[in-house]
Enzyme design. Structure first.
Site, PDB file in Angstrom:
ATOM      1  N   ARG A 112       0.777  -1.137  -0.024  1.00  0.00           N
ATOM      2  CA  ARG A 112      -0.043  -0.128  -0.074  1.00  0.00           C
ATOM      3  C   ARG A 112       0.765   1.143   0.107  1.00  0.00           C
ATOM      4  O   ARG A 112       2.037   1.158   0.623  1.00  0.00           O
ATOM      5  CB  ARG A 112      -0.830   0.010   1.223  1.00  0.00           C
ATOM      6  CG  ARG A 112      -1.834   0.841   1.431  1.00  0.00           C
ATOM      7  CD  ARG A 112      -2.859   0.656   0.182  1.00  0.00           C
ATOM      8  NE  ARG A 112      -4.302   1.507   0.715  1.00  0.00           N
ATOM      9  CZ  ARG A 112      -5.147   1.685  -0.178  1.00  0.00           C
ATOM     10  NH1 ARG A 112      -5.051   1.337  -1.572  1.00  0.00           N
ATOM     11  NH2 ARG A 112      -6.124   2.504   0.236  1.00  0.00           N
ATOM     12  N   THR A 385      -9.483   0.409  -9.951  1.00  0.00           N
ATOM     13  CA  THR A 385      -8.621  -0.656  -9.379  1.00  0.00           C
ATOM     14  C   THR A 385      -8.541  -1.884 -10.212  1.00  0.00           C
ATOM     15  O   THR A 385      -9.410  -1.991 -11.201  1.00  0.00           O
ATOM     16  CB  THR A 385      -9.068  -1.091  -8.053  1.00  0.00           C
ATOM     17  OG1 THR A 385      -9.047   0.191  -7.268  1.00  0.00           O
ATOM     18  CG2 THR A 385      -8.407  -2.149  -7.218  1.00  0.00           C
ATOM     19  N   THR A 403      -4.077  -0.721  -7.252  1.00  0.00           N
ATOM     20  CA  THR A 403      -4.805   0.417  -7.665  1.00  0.00           C
ATOM     21  C   THR A 403      -3.846   1.692  -7.904  1.00  0.00           C
ATOM     22  O   THR A 403      -2.774   1.483  -7.077  1.00  0.00           O
ATOM     23  CB  THR A 403      -5.759   0.507  -6.465  1.00  0.00           C
ATOM     24  OG1 THR A 403      -6.734   1.640  -6.775  1.00  0.00           O
ATOM     25  CG2 THR A 403      -5.075   0.750  -5.191  1.00  0.00           C
ATOM     26  N   ASN A 405      -6.126   4.151  -7.416  1.00  0.00           N
ATOM     27  CA  ASN A 405      -7.488   4.959  -6.988  1.00  0.00           C
ATOM     28  C   ASN A 405      -8.524   5.131  -8.089  1.00  0.00           C
ATOM     29  O   ASN A 405      -8.929   4.284  -8.736  1.00  0.00           O
ATOM     30  CB  ASN A 405      -7.195   5.928  -5.839  1.00  0.00           C
ATOM     31  CG  ASN A 405      -8.142   5.918  -4.900  1.00  0.00           C
ATOM     32  OD1 ASN A 405      -9.174   5.064  -4.671  1.00  0.00           O
ATOM     33  ND2 ASN A 405      -8.344   7.269  -4.418  1.00  0.00           N
ATOM     34  N   GLU A 424      -4.053   7.931  -3.961  1.00  0.00           N
ATOM     35  CA  GLU A 424      -4.678   6.995  -2.784  1.00  0.00           C
ATOM     36  C   GLU A 424      -4.721   7.654  -1.454  1.00  0.00           C
ATOM     37  O   GLU A 424      -5.366   7.350  -0.769  1.00  0.00           O
ATOM     38  CB  GLU A 424      -3.665   6.012  -2.550  1.00  0.00           C
ATOM     39  CG  GLU A 424      -4.131   4.817  -2.306  1.00  0.00           C
ATOM     40  CD  GLU A 424      -4.675   4.231  -3.511  1.00  0.00           C
ATOM     41  OE1 GLU A 424      -5.997   3.794  -3.333  1.00  0.00           O
ATOM     42  OE2 GLU A 424      -4.067   4.073  -4.526  1.00  0.00           O
ATOM     43  N   ASP A 427      -8.091   7.976   0.062  1.00  0.00           N
ATOM     44  CA  ASP A 427      -8.688   6.864   0.977  1.00  0.00           C
ATOM     45  C   ASP A 427      -8.458   7.146   2.343  1.00  0.00           C
ATOM     46  O   ASP A 427      -8.929   6.484   3.338  1.00  0.00           O
ATOM     47  CB  ASP A 427      -7.725   5.447   0.373  1.00  0.00           C
ATOM     48  CG  ASP A 427      -8.728   4.902  -0.601  1.00  0.00           C
ATOM     49  OD1 ASP A 427      -9.628   5.280  -1.067  1.00  0.00           O
ATOM     50  OD2 ASP A 427      -8.289   4.060  -1.261  1.00  0.00           O
ATOM     51  N   SER A 457     -10.339  -1.197   0.749  1.00  0.00           N
ATOM     52  CA  SER A 457     -11.197  -2.137   0.754  1.00  0.00           C
ATOM     53  C   SER A 457     -10.868  -3.267   0.063  1.00  0.00           C
ATOM     54  O   SER A 457     -11.696  -4.381  -0.199  1.00  0.00           O
ATOM     55  CB  SER A 457     -12.317  -1.658  -0.103  1.00  0.00           C
ATOM     56  OG  SER A 457     -13.044  -0.514   0.735  1.00  0.00           O
ATOM     57  N   GLY A 476     -13.634  -2.010  -7.357  1.00  0.00           N
ATOM     58  CA  GLY A 476     -14.575  -1.371  -7.365  1.00  0.00           C
ATOM     59  C   GLY A 476     -14.963  -0.485  -6.135  1.00  0.00           C
ATOM     60  O   GLY A 476     -15.865  -0.350  -5.297  1.00  0.00           O
ATOM     61  N   GLY A 477     -13.860   0.167  -5.426  1.00  0.00           N
ATOM     62  CA  GLY A 477     -13.695   0.955  -4.205  1.00  0.00           C
ATOM     63  C   GLY A 477     -14.549   0.123  -3.044  1.00  0.00           C
ATOM     64  O   GLY A 477     -14.264  -1.346  -2.945  1.00  0.00           O
TER      65      GLY A 477
HETATM   66  N1  GLY Z   1      -8.551   2.828  -3.680  1.00  0.00           N
HETATM   67  C1  GLY Z   1      -9.382   1.616  -3.620  1.00  0.00           C
HETATM   68  C2  GLY Z   1      -9.147   0.838  -2.290  1.00  0.00           C
HETATM   69  O1  GLY Z   1      -7.915   0.588  -2.165  1.00  0.00           O
HETATM   70  O2  GLY Z   1      -9.903   0.351  -1.553  1.00  0.00           O
END
Ligand code: GLY
Length: 577
Positions: A112, A385, A403, A405, A424, A427, A457, A476-477
């Protein structure tokens, strides 16, 4: 497959549940421990499903060259960086859930992005204290320090068999020679055009011929090819130090942001223990924080394990699934963040006792208004993503979601690198302390801090029973989590991998208090029945998601891939030895 129910509950809460069940038409089945002994020890070959045919082909190229699933994962990731810049890339991050067949171990590689020191909460506020949405989602302030290049080096070096250079070669070739733009890239560009065209480096890539990318045109990215080559030659230092790092720092500075060289050179992936739990006959392995997805899936499935969903009509089943989603999403907002920065009641949230308590609060035929579950609403996330799933003939597995984002991330390509930076930072809860009687602590768990990872997510997962193994995940967020839930329930219903990918979806995320439903997800009678229970239903929303899955039927010793039909450029492929 025999499908019996495993009830997971403490004595007290079990009593509460059973009292409830006694008054409801929904029946609990007897407890039984799942058995997971494989009937066949090795898959008959390899299977890959990804969001682009060139990426799946790059992975298979590694398998044909004697590589394993981990080499294939590096090749697929790098290719997606080139051909799906709208969704993921080396300017972004991701999670890799790996199973190493030799040691039998599962590991979660957390790549991440991290927050730079400059990204204080105040930096994202307008002079009158509102969230500066432009800064949060566009340009240099929206970008976290990328994690994906470090993950490619890590996964290749620690788990792969082929040199990193070899795994990156297909992506380098396509970056240099070009690929055909497809309608989703063209549409996404049109929706982000104003942002994309603010930045010199972005114009150099996407307006190279003077006009925005059009479906069917060839998009070449020679700078990105060079960046990938440097990564292949020098490993971590090829991206995070030297020429590329200098250009990334210069681009952020030129556009008014602030990154320090040490923030790039100090970036590290983290290996974390995945979450493991049982649902009926399945052992489930999924994403721990800083993903919220695995915790939510554990909560939802453990709540749902109190009912025999297969015996219920569509309205009752949808009601219970939506109620479990509502409760898991509420907790997501309150409690979850980066485990290196915040203390989370994970053991409680993922426990069977807690799920039993939540289950006991679900009325059999009435929606619980979300207002009655105190907390702070989560912001809606965007729909981008990418995810891919790989299994090889040795039994190695990769489930990875990656992703940048939002569509095309921050929109900022660092000149001379081809690297499109993520956005990102959005988020994070960038405005902690937003007034709400109940919800302040939720935002604090996910408030930005230097070096902290933003809550995600993304939910790459494995599910395994005695007779079957499936690898799945989705973009898909916030809808990622419910896509994966519906995917797992579909496998449990006995659907094939392709049917799982195609299955119409519903979604509830606590706030807004509504069940979203794809066309054909619910019959008109079910919608009426749900409304009579007090649910608001947005029936027939546009479709969403892009689930990619592979499965191995151990009894027949067959492999299958499932690629989401909502995305016409995806590809699932099987290569039997
Ligand atoms: N940017 C989408 C996620 O990491 O949930």
């Amino acid at each position: 497959m025999r499908k019996t129910l495993r009830v997971l509950a403490s004595r007290t809460l079990l009593t509460a549940s059973l009292l409830f069940l006694a008054t409801s038409p929904l029946q609990a089945a007897p407890a039984q421990a799942p058995a997971n002994k494989a009937t066949t020890t090795h898959p008959p070959g390899a299977a890959i499903a990804s969001a682009h045919a060139l990426a799946t082909d790059a992975g298979m190229e590694m398998i044909r060259q004697g590589g394993n699933a981990f080499d294939a994962a590096v090749a697929v990731s790098a290719m997606l960086s080139v051909v799906e810049p709208i969704s993921s890339g080396v300017g972004g991050g991701g999670f890799f859930l790996l199973h190493d067949a030799k040691s039998g171990k599962d590991v979660f590689v957390d790549a991440r992005e991290t927050a730079p020191e400059s990204a204080t909460p105040q930096a994202y506020l307008t002079p009158n204290g509102e969230l500066d949405n432009d800064r949060a989602t566009n340009g240099p302030w929206s970008a976290g320090i990328p994690g994906l290049p470090a993950a490619l080096v890590h996964v290749s070096g620690k788990y792969g068999r082929l040199p990193l250079k070899t795994a990156l070669a297909p992506a380098i070739r396509v970056a240099r020679e070009g690929f055909a733009v497809y309608p989703r890239l063209e549409r996404g560009y049109a929706s982000r055009r104003e942002v994309m065209e603010r930045y010199r480096g972005t114009r150099e890539v996407f307006l190279a011929d003077g006009t925005p990318p059009k479906a069917g045109e060839v998009l070449r990215q020679p700078d990105l090819a060079r960046t990938l080559e440097l990564l292949g030659e020098k490993g971590f230092d090829g991206f995070y130090k030297g020429e590329v790092a200098k250009k990334l720092l210069a681009a952020v500075k030129e556009e008014g942001g602030r990154w320090r060289a040490e923030e790039l050179s100090g970036y590290r992936v983290k290996e974390r223990e995945p979450l493991h739990f049982k649902y009926r006959d399945w052992s489930i392995t999924t994403a721990p924080p800083p993903s919220s997805g695995g915790v939510a899936i554990a909560q939802m499935l453990q709540m749902l394990s109190g009912w025999d969903l297969k015996s219920l009509d569509e309205a009752q089943r949808t009601h219970l699934i939506a109620e479990s989603m509502r409760r898991a999403f509420r907790d997501r907002t309150i409690y979850l963040g980066d485990p290196d920065f915040v203390k989370m009641p994970l053991a409680r949230l993922t426990s069977a006792d807690y799920a039993a308590g939540q289950r006991a609060g679900i009325h059999p035929s009435k929606a619980t208004p979300s207002d009655l579950l105190p907390g702070q609403p989560a912001p809606l996330e965007d729909d981008e993503t990418t995810h891919f799933s790989i299994l090889d003939a040795e039994g190695n597995r990769v489930s990875t979601t990656q992703t940048v984002n939002l569509l095309y991330g921050s929109g900022l390509v660092a000149p001379g690198t081809g690297v499109l930076l993520n956005d990102e930072m959005d988020d994070f809860a960038l405005r902690p302390g937003t007034p709400n009687a109940f919800g302040v602590m939720g935002f604090e768990a996910n408030a930005p801090a230097p070096g902290k990872r933003m809550l995600s997510s993304m939910t790459p997962s494995f599910i395994e029973s005695k007779d079957e193994l499936a690898i799945l995940g989705a973009p898909g967020g916030s809808r990622i989590i419910t896509e994966v839930l519906i995917g797992i329930l579909a496998y449990d219903d006995g659907l094939t991998a392709q049917q799982v990918a195609a299955k119409p979806r519903i979604h509830h995320q606590w706030m807004p208090d509504v069940i979203s439903a794809e066309p054909d997800a619910l019959s008109p009678e079910t919608v009426k029945a749900l409304e009579a229970m007090g649910h608001k239903v947005n029936d027939g929303e546009r479709t969403w998601g892009n689930l990619q899955t592979v499965s191995w039927d151990k009894r027949a010793n067959t492999l299958e891939g499932g690629t989401d039909p909502r995305n016409p450029v995806g590809k699932a492929d099987v290569l039997v030895k």
